[in-house]
Design a protein around this motif. Structure first.
Motif, PDB file in Angstrom:
ATOM      1  N   VAL A 111      16.588  80.322  52.410  1.00 35.22           N
ATOM      2  CA  VAL A 111      16.361  81.526  53.218  1.00 35.22           C
ATOM      3  C   VAL A 111      17.677  82.234  53.497  1.00 35.22           C
ATOM      4  CG1 VAL A 111      15.461  82.388  55.410  1.00 35.22           C
ATOM      5  CG2 VAL A 111      14.316  80.495  54.260  1.00 35.22           C
ATOM      6  N   ASP A 112      18.693  81.459  53.878  1.00 36.58           N
ATOM      7  CA  ASP A 112      20.005  82.044  54.194  1.00 36.58           C
ATOM      8  C   ASP A 112      20.955  81.758  53.038  1.00 36.58           C
ATOM      9  OD1 ASP A 112      22.134  83.203  55.431  1.00 36.58           O
ATOM     10  OD2 ASP A 112      22.528  81.544  56.811  1.00 36.58           O
ATOM     11  N   SER A 113      20.708  82.375  51.906  1.00 39.76           N
ATOM     12  CA  SER A 113      21.475  82.063  50.703  1.00 39.76           C
ATOM     13  C   SER A 113      22.759  82.874  50.603  1.00 39.76           C
ATOM     14  CB  SER A 113      20.616  82.301  49.456  1.00 39.76           C
ATOM     15  OG  SER A 113      20.158  83.641  49.436  1.00 39.76           O
ATOM     16  N   ASP A 114      23.003  83.773  51.567  1.00 41.88           N
ATOM     17  CA  ASP A 114      24.226  84.572  51.520  1.00 41.88           C
ATOM     18  C   ASP A 114      25.464  83.724  51.818  1.00 41.88           C
ATOM     19  OD1 ASP A 114      22.760  86.763  50.939  1.00 41.88           O
ATOM     20  OD2 ASP A 114      22.702  87.542  52.984  1.00 41.88           O
ATOM     21  N   ARG A 115      25.288  82.685  52.608  1.00 41.63           N
ATOM     22  CA  ARG A 115      26.421  81.840  52.997  1.00 41.63           C
ATOM     23  C   ARG A 115      26.571  80.667  52.034  1.00 41.63           C
ATOM     24  NH1 ARG A 115      28.046  81.982  58.471  1.00 41.63           N
ATOM     25  NH2 ARG A 115      28.095  79.716  58.672  1.00 41.63           N
ATOM     26  N   ASP A 116      27.818  80.344  51.691  1.00 37.56           N
ATOM     27  CA  ASP A 116      28.075  79.147  50.894  1.00 37.56           C
ATOM     28  C   ASP A 116      27.664  77.925  51.708  1.00 37.56           C
ATOM     29  OD1 ASP A 116      29.135  79.978  48.398  1.00 37.56           O
ATOM     30  OD2 ASP A 116      30.985  80.569  49.388  1.00 37.56           O
ATOM     31  N   ARG A 117      27.023  76.974  51.042  1.00 39.36           N
ATOM     32  CA  ARG A 117      26.645  75.704  51.668  1.00 39.36           C
ATOM     33  C   ARG A 117      27.714  74.686  51.280  1.00 39.36           C
ATOM     34  NH1 ARG A 117      21.262  75.360  53.268  1.00 39.36           N
ATOM     35  NH2 ARG A 117      21.037  73.209  52.560  1.00 39.36           N
ATOM     36  N   VAL A 118      28.485  74.237  52.276  1.00 36.40           N
ATOM     37  CA  VAL A 118      29.769  73.577  52.003  1.00 36.40           C
ATOM     38  C   VAL A 118      29.760  72.120  52.453  1.00 36.40           C
ATOM     39  CG1 VAL A 118      32.257  73.672  52.454  1.00 36.40           C
ATOM     40  CG2 VAL A 118      30.944  75.797  52.279  1.00 36.40           C
ATOM     41  N   LEU A 119      30.364  71.270  51.632  1.00 38.52           N
ATOM     42  CA  LEU A 119      30.710  69.907  52.033  1.00 38.52           C
ATOM     43  C   LEU A 119      32.233  69.841  52.164  1.00 38.52           C
ATOM     44  CD1 LEU A 119      28.481  67.715  49.662  1.00 38.52           C
ATOM     45  CD2 LEU A 119      27.949  68.551  51.951  1.00 38.52           C
ATOM     46  N   ILE A 120      32.708  69.300  53.278  1.00 39.47           N
ATOM     47  CA  ILE A 120      34.150  69.143  53.515  1.00 39.47           C
ATOM     48  C   ILE A 120      34.546  67.704  53.193  1.00 39.47           C
ATOM     49  CG2 ILE A 120      35.871  68.964  55.348  1.00 39.47           C
ATOM     50  CD1 ILE A 120      34.693  71.428  56.607  1.00 39.47           C
ATOM     51  N   VAL A 121      35.684  67.537  52.525  1.00 36.62           N
ATOM     52  CA  VAL A 121      36.174  66.206  52.174  1.00 36.62           C
ATOM     53  C   VAL A 121      37.601  66.057  52.705  1.00 36.62           C
ATOM     54  CG1 VAL A 121      36.629  64.562  50.326  1.00 36.62           C
ATOM     55  CG2 VAL A 121      34.791  66.245  50.067  1.00 36.62           C
ATOM     56  N   GLY A 122      37.830  65.012  53.487  1.00 34.20           N
ATOM     57  CA  GLY A 122      39.156  64.746  54.035  1.00 34.20           C
ATOM     58  C   GLY A 122      39.676  63.399  53.575  1.00 34.20           C
ATOM     59  N   VAL A 123      40.963  63.338  53.259  1.00 31.70           N
ATOM     60  CA  VAL A 123      41.616  62.090  52.847  1.00 31.70           C
ATOM     61  C   VAL A 123      42.672  61.752  53.891  1.00 31.70           C
ATOM     62  CG1 VAL A 123      42.896  60.895  51.044  1.00 31.70           C
ATOM     63  CG2 VAL A 123      41.247  62.678  50.429  1.00 31.70           C
ATOM     64  N   GLN A 124      42.480  60.624  54.583  1.00 32.48           N
ATOM     65  CA  GLN A 124      43.440  60.205  55.603  1.00 32.48           C
ATOM     66  C   GLN A 124      44.425  59.218  54.987  1.00 32.48           C
ATOM     67  OE1 GLN A 124      41.783  58.320  59.063  1.00 32.48           O
ATOM     68  NE2 GLN A 124      43.784  57.992  60.031  1.00 32.48           N
ATOM     69  N   THR A 125      45.661  59.649  54.830  1.00 29.12           N
ATOM     70  CA  THR A 125      46.698  58.770  54.282  1.00 29.12           C
ATOM     71  C   THR A 125      47.431  58.064  55.422  1.00 29.12           C
ATOM     72  OG1 THR A 125      48.124  60.728  54.193  1.00 29.12           O
ATOM     73  CG2 THR A 125      47.025  60.083  52.152  1.00 29.12           C
ATOM     74  N   ASP A 126      48.316  57.136  55.044  1.00 30.53           N
ATOM     75  CA  ASP A 126      48.981  56.295  56.048  1.00 30.53           C
ATOM     76  C   ASP A 126      49.893  57.079  56.981  1.00 30.53           C
ATOM     77  OD1 ASP A 126      47.718  54.176  54.910  1.00 30.53           O
ATOM     78  OD2 ASP A 126      49.410  53.550  53.663  1.00 30.53           O
ATOM     79  N   ASN A 127      50.350  58.263  56.533  1.00 28.06           N
ATOM     80  CA  ASN A 127      51.336  58.997  57.336  1.00 28.06           C
ATOM     81  C   ASN A 127      50.698  59.967  58.324  1.00 28.06           C
ATOM     82  OD1 ASN A 127      50.311  60.756  55.490  1.00 28.06           O
ATOM     83  ND2 ASN A 127      52.266  61.637  54.860  1.00 28.06           N
ATOM     84  N   ILE A 128      49.402  59.864  58.555  1.00 30.55           N
ATOM     85  CA  ILE A 128      48.730  60.767  59.500  1.00 30.55           C
ATOM     86  C   ILE A 128      47.913  59.940  60.486  1.00 30.55           C
ATOM     87  CG2 ILE A 128      46.765  61.106  57.943  1.00 30.55           C
ATOM     88  CD1 ILE A 128      46.504  63.958  59.047  1.00 30.55           C
ATOM     89  N   THR A 129      47.991  60.307  61.741  1.00 28.98           N
ATOM     90  CA  THR A 129      47.259  59.564  62.775  1.00 28.98           C
ATOM     91  C   THR A 129      45.787  59.962  62.755  1.00 28.98           C
ATOM     92  OG1 THR A 129      47.624  61.259  64.464  1.00 28.98           O
ATOM     93  CG2 THR A 129      49.322  59.555  64.218  1.00 28.98           C
ATOM     94  N   PRO A 130      44.895  59.094  63.255  1.00 30.15           N
ATOM     95  CA  PRO A 130      43.475  59.437  63.291  1.00 30.15           C
ATOM     96  C   PRO A 130      43.191  60.745  64.034  1.00 30.15           C
ATOM     97  CG  PRO A 130      43.762  57.096  63.712  1.00 30.15           C
ATOM     98  CD  PRO A 130      45.129  57.694  63.675  1.00 30.15           C
ATOM     99  N   GLN A 131      43.905  60.990  65.136  1.00 31.51           N
ATOM    100  CA  GLN A 131      43.664  62.211  65.908  1.00 31.51           C
ATOM    101  C   GLN A 131      44.114  63.440  65.131  1.00 31.51           C
ATOM    102  OE1 GLN A 131      41.960  62.550  68.892  1.00 31.51           O
ATOM    103  NE2 GLN A 131      42.070  64.687  68.218  1.00 31.51           N
ATOM    104  N   ALA A 132      45.283  63.355  64.500  1.00 33.45           N
ATOM    105  CA  ALA A 132      45.769  64.488  63.694  1.00 33.45           C
ATOM    106  C   ALA A 132      44.831  64.751  62.522  1.00 33.45           C
ATOM    107  CB  ALA A 132      47.181  64.206  63.193  1.00 33.45           C
TER     108      ALA A 132
END
Length: 571
Positions: free
Chosen positions: A202-223
């Motif tokens: 119905v709302d095909s004007d908007r892209d339907r998006v999946l976000i993917v994040g990679v948490q490496t050792d040099n980043i804190t969980p909160q960041a």
């Protein structure tokens, strides 16, 4: 590519065994039955002899189009190579696979079926030994079979609920499997998928998006969480709808796909079942990573920088803004031409072509390089024009203050409140892109009013893409050439401290050291006493304001007067 290519693991196979596998391509199956007993027994015989699973992929005309040694997961057809692919229908291909252990199809096999949107998956469990046919010749013995197929599920309000699942039969004899009405089954399934697809578009004007994040050792969980939240805001600002977010913790990104193989499969299945049409990663991807991901997932893959560039392209209103955005996009795009895979069609190049296609690619590359050179000249002219304007202001001895800060900190709202400007404001990232300069009267030391110019600049963001830094150098010079800076901070944002650090980091990378700075902590009407106490301890010289409610603006004018006096005082 030869039509008799055998896929999968061929290590240790004799040439005679490979020829047996190649001869499967010459078989023809009926279009209205999943398989025949003869074909199934032949497949099982080869599998028994080589002691490995074997898969045969058959189209609806009954032609064998792919033969592989291994499981359905190991031999699956990449989505981009499927003849018909989409959430509203099946691929028109069935897989007949042998299995050495007498058990139902594994989840990996069913996932492979879903990723390829196979018409059906027929599993043949073999005994591991054969029996002699009259007249000689060993043939595999099929002990039992299973028939699996996709089943559409009506969309619910639960965003984690899939739109497709699968159905697996009870153990069947080979004769019962061979007599199933295959055509009636797949036509009924496709009709259901079509209905569900139409209902979810119905709302095909908007892209339907999946976000993917990679948490490496040099980043804190909160960041890491702050980064994902910000990426979701960026996607929303760009006009997309975030369906789901994937996270993976790794010591370093996978060199080929950024995330691991299992996560790629999970993303691909979710994209297909939720009807996603875009994957967005939280980091810059190499051309090879984009190509590999698009091949395995079957839909477009972009990184964070591309989302930001897209927002900039939407926000640019003036000729200067459009010029700088186009330059940034082309500089980002040029090194990625050969690695775009599916997305090469955006540039008119072929998808993995050779010969003339490579010539076309080279033509595109040269044309883009020429366009970049022309845009660079125009940006240089823009720099010169703005430099002349600044010189005129300096000649008139009008001090200048540049408003800087993280995107959506309230810079444009503050400019409007101080100068009655009519700059566009919205609770969006990068709501304004083009710099705006306005005159402001502030109190001076002598008590006489003093005129200064305030310039609202483009918002900063964590790890501002290098292509944007280069293309927007004409705009960013407003920062380096200003007599002083007013750093606006959104104190109500949970990550306000890291946003300050990001802005300071970008300012430190400027080719010319900016002038003295006053920090204005904005949106104080939206914060609690604990946050205020932390801010007062960390930034005792800051001024506290609410631009939208016009709180603290008089104090800000007085502090601006002191800042300008200090900035322009003879050294």
């Amino acid at each position: 590519m030869p039509i008799e290519t055998i896929y999968g693991n061929l290590q240790g196979l004799k040439s005679s065994q490979i020829k047996q596998l190649q001869r499967l391509y010459q078989q023809r199956l009926p279009g209205d039955r999943p398989t025949t007993p003869e074909f199934a027994q032949r497949l099982a015989a080869i599998s028994t002899e080589i002691n490995q699973p074997v898969c045969a992929y058959v189209n609806r005309r009954g032609q064998v189009i792919r033969v592989g040694v291994g499981t359905p997961r190991q031999t699956q057809i990449p989505p981009l190579e499927l003849p018909r692919y989409g959430a509203e229908r099946l691929s028109g291909i069935r897989c007949i696979a042998t299995q050495l252990k007498p058990e139902p199809p594994s989840e990996a096999a069913l996932t492979a079926m879903a990723l390829q949107r196979l018409d059906v998956l027929a599993i043949l469990n073999i005994t591991g030994s054969g029996f002699q046919r009259r007249g000689g010749g060993a043939t595999g013995y099929v002990k039992e079979t299973y028939l699996a197929h996709l089943v559409p599920i009506v969309e619910t309000t639960d965003t984690d609920a899939p739109l497709a699942s699968w159905s697996v039969s009870q153990p069947l004899s080979l004769d019962i499997l061979s007599n199933q009405d295959f055509l009636d089954l797949v036509e009924g399934l496709e009709a259901e998928f079509q209905r569900e697809y139409v209902a979810t578009q119905v709302d095909s004007d908007r892209d339907r998006v999946l976000i993917v994040g990679v948490q490496t050792d040099n980043i804190t969980p909160q960041a890491f969480q702050d980064t994902l939240d910000e990426l979701a805001r960026l996607v929303d600002t760009a006009g997309g709808e975030v369906l789901q977010t994937f996270r993976q913790k790794r010591s370093r990104p996978h060199p080929q796909t950024a995330v691991g193989e299992g996560k790629v499969q999970e993303i691909a299945l979710t994209a297909q079942t939720l009807g996603a049409n875009l994957i967005v990663f939280d980091r810059d991807l190499s051309p090879a990573q984009v190509r590999n991901l698009e091949t395995q997932i079957g839909i477009r893959v972009v990184d964070r920088t591309e989302v930001i560039l897209d927002i900039f392209a939407q926000r640019a209103r003036t000729r200067a803004g459009k010029l700088q955005v186009e330059l940034a996009q082309l500089e980002y795009m040029l090194p990625r031409l050969t690695g775009r895979g599916q997305a090469m069609s955006r540039l008119g190049g072929g998808i993995g072509t050779r010969g003339p296609g490579e010539t076309k690619l080279e033509t595109e590359r040269r044309a883009i390089a020429r366009r970049i050179a022309r845009l660079q000249e125009e940006v240089n002219q823009l720099q010169a024009h703005r430099s002349r304007l600044r010189q005129q202001r300096q000649h008139r001895e009008v001090p200048s203050v540049a408003i800087v800060g993280y995107t959506n900190a309230g810079k444009s709202t503050l400019l409007n409140a101080l100068t009655n400007a009519e700059v566009y404001t919205a609770d969006q990232l990068f709501a304004t892109l083009d710099p705006t300069t306005r005159r402001l009267v502030i109190p001076s030391v002598s008590g006489e009013p003093q005129a200064i110019v305030l310039t609202d600049t483009v918002g900063f963001i964590h790890e501002l893409p290098a292509s944007l830094m280069d293309a927007f150098r004409a705009t960013l010079e407003e920062v380096t050439e200003a007599d002083a800076l007013l750093h606006v901070v959104d104190l109500s944002h949970p990550a306000w401290q890291s946003q300050i650090r990001s802005v300071m980091s970008i300012l430190s990378e400027m080719p010319i050291t900016p002038g003295p700075m006053l920090i204005a902590l904005n949106k104080v009407d939206c914060v609690d006493s604990d946050t205020l106490a932390v801010a007062q301890e960390e930034f005792p010289q800051a001024v506290y304001i609410s631009a939208s409610d016009r709180l603290g603006l008089e104090t800000l004018r007085q502090r601006l007067g002191q800042l300008v006096r200090y900035a322009v005082a003879p050294s």
